[in-house]
Each structure stands twice: as C-alpha cells, then as structure tokens.
Design a protein around this motif. Sequence first.
Motif, mmCIF file in Angstrom:
data_model
loop_
_atom_site.group_PDB
_atom_site.id
_atom_site.type_symbol
_atom_site.label_atom_id
_atom_site.label_comp_id
_atom_site.label_asym_id
_atom_site.label_seq_id
_atom_site.Cartn_x
_atom_site.Cartn_y
_atom_site.Cartn_z
ATOM 1 N N GLY A 198 -8.336 -0.461 -1.133
ATOM 2 C CA GLY A 198 -9.317 0.469 -0.882
ATOM 3 C C GLY A 198 -10.607 -0.210 -0.780
ATOM 4 O O GLY A 198 -11.279 -1.116 -1.498
ATOM 5 N N VAL A 207 0.862 -1.329 0.056
ATOM 6 C CA VAL A 207 0.039 -0.015 -0.049
ATOM 7 C C VAL A 207 0.928 1.263 0.050
ATOM 8 O O VAL A 207 0.434 2.162 -0.507
ATOM 9 C CB VAL A 207 -0.930 -0.195 1.113
ATOM 10 C CG1 VAL A 207 -0.522 0.184 2.513
ATOM 11 C CG2 VAL A 207 -2.086 0.947 1.028
ATOM 12 N N THR A 217 -5.822 -2.849 1.503
ATOM 13 C CA THR A 217 -4.581 -2.379 0.690
ATOM 14 C C THR A 217 -5.101 -1.686 -0.535
ATOM 15 O O THR A 217 -4.708 -0.701 -0.855
ATOM 16 C CB THR A 217 -3.926 -3.495 0.452
ATOM 17 O OG1 THR A 217 -3.642 -4.296 1.745
ATOM 18 C CG2 THR A 217 -2.463 -3.421 -0.301
ATOM 19 N N TYR A 257 -8.060 3.368 2.972
ATOM 20 C CA TYR A 257 -6.747 2.534 3.224
ATOM 21 C C TYR A 257 -6.244 2.446 4.417
ATOM 22 O O TYR A 257 -6.080 3.558 5.305
ATOM 23 C CB TYR A 257 -5.864 2.962 2.246
ATOM 24 C CG TYR A 257 -6.238 3.279 0.429
ATOM 25 C CD1 TYR A 257 -5.866 1.956 0.038
ATOM 26 C CD2 TYR A 257 -6.728 4.163 0.244
ATOM 27 C CE1 TYR A 257 -6.277 2.094 -1.466
ATOM 28 C CE2 TYR A 257 -7.261 4.228 -1.193
ATOM 29 C CZ TYR A 257 -6.940 3.246 -1.948
ATOM 30 O OH TYR A 257 -7.350 3.407 -3.440
#
Length: 767
Positions: A741, A197, A739, A614
């Motif tokens: 969204g 991420v 990670t 996130y």
Amino acid sequence: MSGSYSRKQPAIFYDQGHSGQRFDSMHLPQKPMGFSAYPLDKGGPDSPSAALSGRRSRSRWDNVNERLLLALLTLIAVITKLYRIGRRDNVSWDEAHFGKFGAYYLNRTFYHDVHPPLAKMLVGLSELLAGHNGTFDFKGGQTYPHYVNYRFMRVFNAAFGIALTPMAYMTCRQLRLPPHFAALAALCVTFDNAICVMSRFILLDAPLLGFTALSLTMLAYFYRQRAYPFSADWWKYLFLTGLALGLVSSAKWVGLFAVALVGFYTIVELYEMFCNVHIPVRTYVKHWIARIAALIAVPLCVYAICFKLHFAVLNRYDGSANFMPMGFQVKLHGNPISYQPYDIQTGSKVRLHSPLSGAGYLHSHSHKYPAGSQRQQITGYGFADQNNLWKIQRKMAAGTFKTASDASATAAPIDGPIGNGDLVSLHHNSTDSFLYTDSTHAAPYSTSLLEVSAAAASSKEAAYPNTLWVVEILRPEKRMDDGRIHPLGTPIRLRNVVNNCILKATGERLDKDWGWGQAEIACDSKNEARNTPGHTWIIERNINQDMPAVNLGKHMSSSFIKDFLVLNRQMWLTNNALIPDHDKHNVLESDPVSWPFMIYPMRMVGWDDRSIKYLEVGNPLLWWGSATLCLIFPLQLAYWIVRWQRKCASWHQGEFREYIDGAMILWGGWALHYLPFFLMGRVTYLHHYLPALYFAILFAVYQIYHLSVWYLKPRGVTFVLYVVTASVAFGFWWFSPLTYGWDKPIKELKGMQWASSWPVYEDKFDV
C-alpha cells in the motif's frame, strides 16, 4: 559446498531405504514413456539420505535440520503476508463480493454465484470466528465499521498464502531437489508480489492457490511412493491426493485443471502398466479400482458435501433462488410463494413461469408486433410484475369436447377447480385481452412456429376458439397427483384447441427496439408430444381471495441430486454469460496472452494521491524468467530426446528419466492451468494466471537446479543459487510499496514503470 553436486552417484527412482514392500520386477516398464510414475531400473544407492537426490554426495547440507529450515521459511512467509495487512480499512476490490457472500452464511440467506461454495464458506467461517453478525453489506469502498474485525478475516485468508511456502518446499523435496534449492523455490513463491498482495485481502484466490498447491504436494508424495504399490503410505497419499482434488474443485472451477493434471499423470501410469506383460491382470485391475475410488469417488464426494452444507446453511429466501426447483424454493424461510391457495379455480389470477433458462414469466404489454398480426405482444419477462398476471377460467370440462367445433369461447365459465384436460381461457388483467394464436402468422424469429399474441376483449378474435387452451398435466409432485392443477407442483402444457399447438418459450430474444429484448413466446404446431422445458409451464403464483393459503412446502419434496445439478447448470450458464465487451476497454480485464510476461498489471483500488493504493504486479524477475523457461521447454525437450535416442547424451543410467518425470509434472501443471484460458469466451483477469504461476515458479527452480548442476562446476552452482535468491528478494523489495500500500503521490515511486504498459503512473486506457 564443493562436494554437494558430485556426479559420482547415478540417479535413482525410489527410496530403497523406505520400509515396506520393495518394487519388484513385475512393475518395471519395458521402455521409458515419459511422465512416468514408475522406475526404469533398480540400480542406485541404498541409503535413505542418498535417495533424497540422485546427485548428492556427502555435504554439510546432510546435517541440516530440515524442520528448522522449514520453520524459518514459514516465518518469512508469515512476515511478508501479514505485514501491515489491516492498513487499508476500506472494503477493497472484490472484498465487496466475497465478503458479502461470506456474510450470507451468517444470516443464512440464499445467494447465487458462478463459483462453487467452499472458498466462500471459508470466508463465512472467518467472519464467524471474527465475531461478525452478518449485517454488514460490504459495499465497495465503504469503511469497515468497528464491529467488523476485517483484520482477522484477512489474516485467516492470508493463512492459505502462507501455506504455499512450506508446500512448495515439500513438493520440491519430493521431486528430489536438495534442501537449498527446495528452499529457493519456497522463497520464490514467498517473494512474488502478486501472490502476496492477492493473499492479503478477503478473496477466493488464496484458498484456490492453497488447495492447488496441496494437490501438487500430495501428487508429489504419491509419486515418491510409486515403488511401493498398495503399501500404507501409498494408500494414504493416494487418498490425500483425491481429497485435495475435491477441495480445489470445490473452491473454484479452475481447480478442475489440477484434476486434469492428476488425471493425465494417472493415465500415463496405467498405460505403462498395461504395456507391461509382467503385471498380472488382477494386480492391474486393482490399480484401476484404487484410482477410481481415490481420484474420482473421493473428489466427487467432497464436492457434493460442500453443496450439501451450502444448502443446509442457506435456508432463507432471496430472489436469486428463483431458478432453483420449486421443491427447493418453497422450503426456504420467507419465500412469498410458499403460502398460497392450494387449488387453482375459475377466477384465480395466476403467474406462469417457464423452466427454460432466461424465459421468465408469461407476459404481455400494450406494445404490438411490428409485423405479422400486429396484435399485442406476448413475451417472456424475467421479473414478477402486474403484467404477468392472467385470470384463468374453465370453459369446458375434460371429456366434454372432442374437436374445436365443440368449443365455445363465449360460453359461461364453469366454477370449481381446474384439472387435467380442461379447456381454459387466459385473460390478461392489465390490458383486458386474451391469449390467442392462429395459423396465419409465423413467430417473429422462430418462423417454423406460430405467432402468439393477445386479442383485445373487445375485438372479434376474442370470441374465436383460438383463445381456448387445453390443460395437460406433466409429471406432478407425488403429493399433488390428484388430477388437478396446483401452484408450483404441477407442471403443465397449454395446447391450443384450434391449431393443436403447444405454447412454447423458444429461447430467442426479441429485438430491443420493439420487443425490449424480452423472450420470444410461440406456439409449436408439430403433432408429437413435447416435454422440453420450453414447452412446460409452472403456475408460480395463485391469487384467489376466496380460498385460504396453505404451506405448499408440506405438499412438495426436494431432491438434493436435482437441486445440486440445477445449481451447477445455472453456475455454468452464468459463467458463460460473463462475456467481455470488445468495443470498450475495461481497465481490469486482460487477455491470457498478456499474462506470462505481465504486460498489464491490475489496479486493485482507486488511484488518487490521497488513497492507499495497491497494484497487482508480480515480481518481474520471477514472471519473466519462469515464462521464458516454460515456453522454451518443448524445444529443449525435443533436443534432449533426440540426443537421448541417438545415445550421444552423457546422462547416467536413468538420469534423464528421473529428470523428465518431475519436469513434466511441473510444466504440465503450468500448461494445464494456463492454456485452457485461450479457449474460454468469458471475461479474464490477471489473477487467473496465479495458479499457473505457482507451477511456473517451481518449474523454473527445477530447471535452474538441473541445468546448473549439469553444466556448471560446484562453485558455479553455488553462485547461481545465491544470485537467484538475492535477485528475487531484491525484486520483491523493490515493488513492495505497491504490495503493502502506497499512500503518497504515485509519482514519488521512482523506477516502478518497468514497462510502458504498466498502469503505475497513469493508465492510457483509463477513461
């Protein structure tokens, strides 16, 4: 697979199938020292394939096309890093900072930041390649306009995260892991959610990780060349290691931990050679020279070149450049101080600035000292305003007075330019008062110094010679060295004619209740000459309507070395000023002790149900497992050393030494990238652990391989390989919604709260 982990072959320490000079007996150390770069013995198989792993006999893996395997691993990394990378079209988290810094390179505006420029220049390069014109300001949460190709910028940044996978594989191969376990290490790096991420946004973390991994990879390649000193490959990987160290240090100062790792490795290597009486002194000196050139000179050159490019591109003025040397400032386009009258004459209005960091401008206002003389305050103020302007008047020419009794504050001003040794008064325009000091009162905080105040023009003190100051020029610019004072280029001291004291910015801060937290200004009455920044003043602004303005840049020089040192010092000071407020919990901050076991994952964006969310949460199996193995390794090492010393271990000749060399490189990288954060006073965040995590993951796989081969049968080793791979992949998939969204209510994510402190559903500290 049954023959893949046979213990028939003894461990070896170098590729005897390598072309070039063989490592002869003069380089063999007398005793193993740990963390070594040199072999203990010359035994072992001669074939290059056997040299890849001391434990391998022939297996089906011998025929694997490693390039194909590496390409497959890289493809997996590409998919994981780029999947839905442009989904959130808002400026997210620190994209607001680093996207803006990248835009500064496009519009060529100077800025100041706590990090070296390389990673931000790469962000600027991505914006240039994306066709951005530098006008977007990257305000947090703002939707990207159509002319900002943010997807390309993120993909450019993600390339550094993608590169971690092949570099992890190559590093482990150089440390003698077989292809399938090297592939496991590469997959573990790929399948960590936090690394993934953080690689998918316009941030500095992916370039930092990429250059950190590159440094480790080049060190591992150089490690494999230790049997062939001064061969072509030995030189190549030595200098590539230095180049990688220069890149990682120029991305973020955290990269200096990679420099420390290579430094420790080199120190042990040179120490072992020093203890070997068979190595000629000339050869030993040659080793020193090679490492100084490659591992010190090369990184310093790369670091300096990055700043040289930084200065060359950023040629437009911004207020953040005010701490830079004046010769640098006046050459910036659009700087308002570049054009002003050249001579400072009686009647000019001047603004005096202290070179001492944080002192600012000589300033006064209507507020009075609560004690002491209780006259009007004189302070240092960090911003330019009308209360910083002083009218300077020459009262007596240099050489026409000897003592204070010769001076008269009521004498008529003398017209003309002011020079070295002249006696002047400084009249504060806004409050109609004069700069004044006497020996009766001590400064508010620096009690060994005299108080400096402003005496009202209507008061009796205004007629005292205590308002008169001798101008003393210090180290003027060569082109301005004519005995007169000029803006920017002639630093001066102001010595009070009565008390023989020098006007000084002390570095202390006045009380916020009565002094507004501004800098303390005092008068140093000690007799010896003082040339410190606190005693020095620069006339930054000269206002005189009767004189023409000139381009001061033509009269001043700029030194790259001086500019380079000043900027790095200011970066250090700014970094140290980032101190956490312990009275208030910040939901983004975390302490280093919480990082290895990921106690406080970090929300990267807003957490309402309608937004794309996130969470910087890592793969728990990787974080917890690698942290456990790293923390118990010192105890494990102590136990094994005792067994080795007592000769009750079952290792083959040189086997323990081969293992410990690789283990110490990886574990040492983890320790050096993690433990120093406990000594730092600045604000810290979870992503500061990611470079250490990279080492921890490789170390964990390194441990799993050796422990399983030593203590399990071949079928058990294969079982461990498959179970670890499947578990890590499952962990990545399980947390992938956070990670890539999540745009639905967070409560629909079942089973994501693996620890009560994780802010998945709610954050107990969020206020």
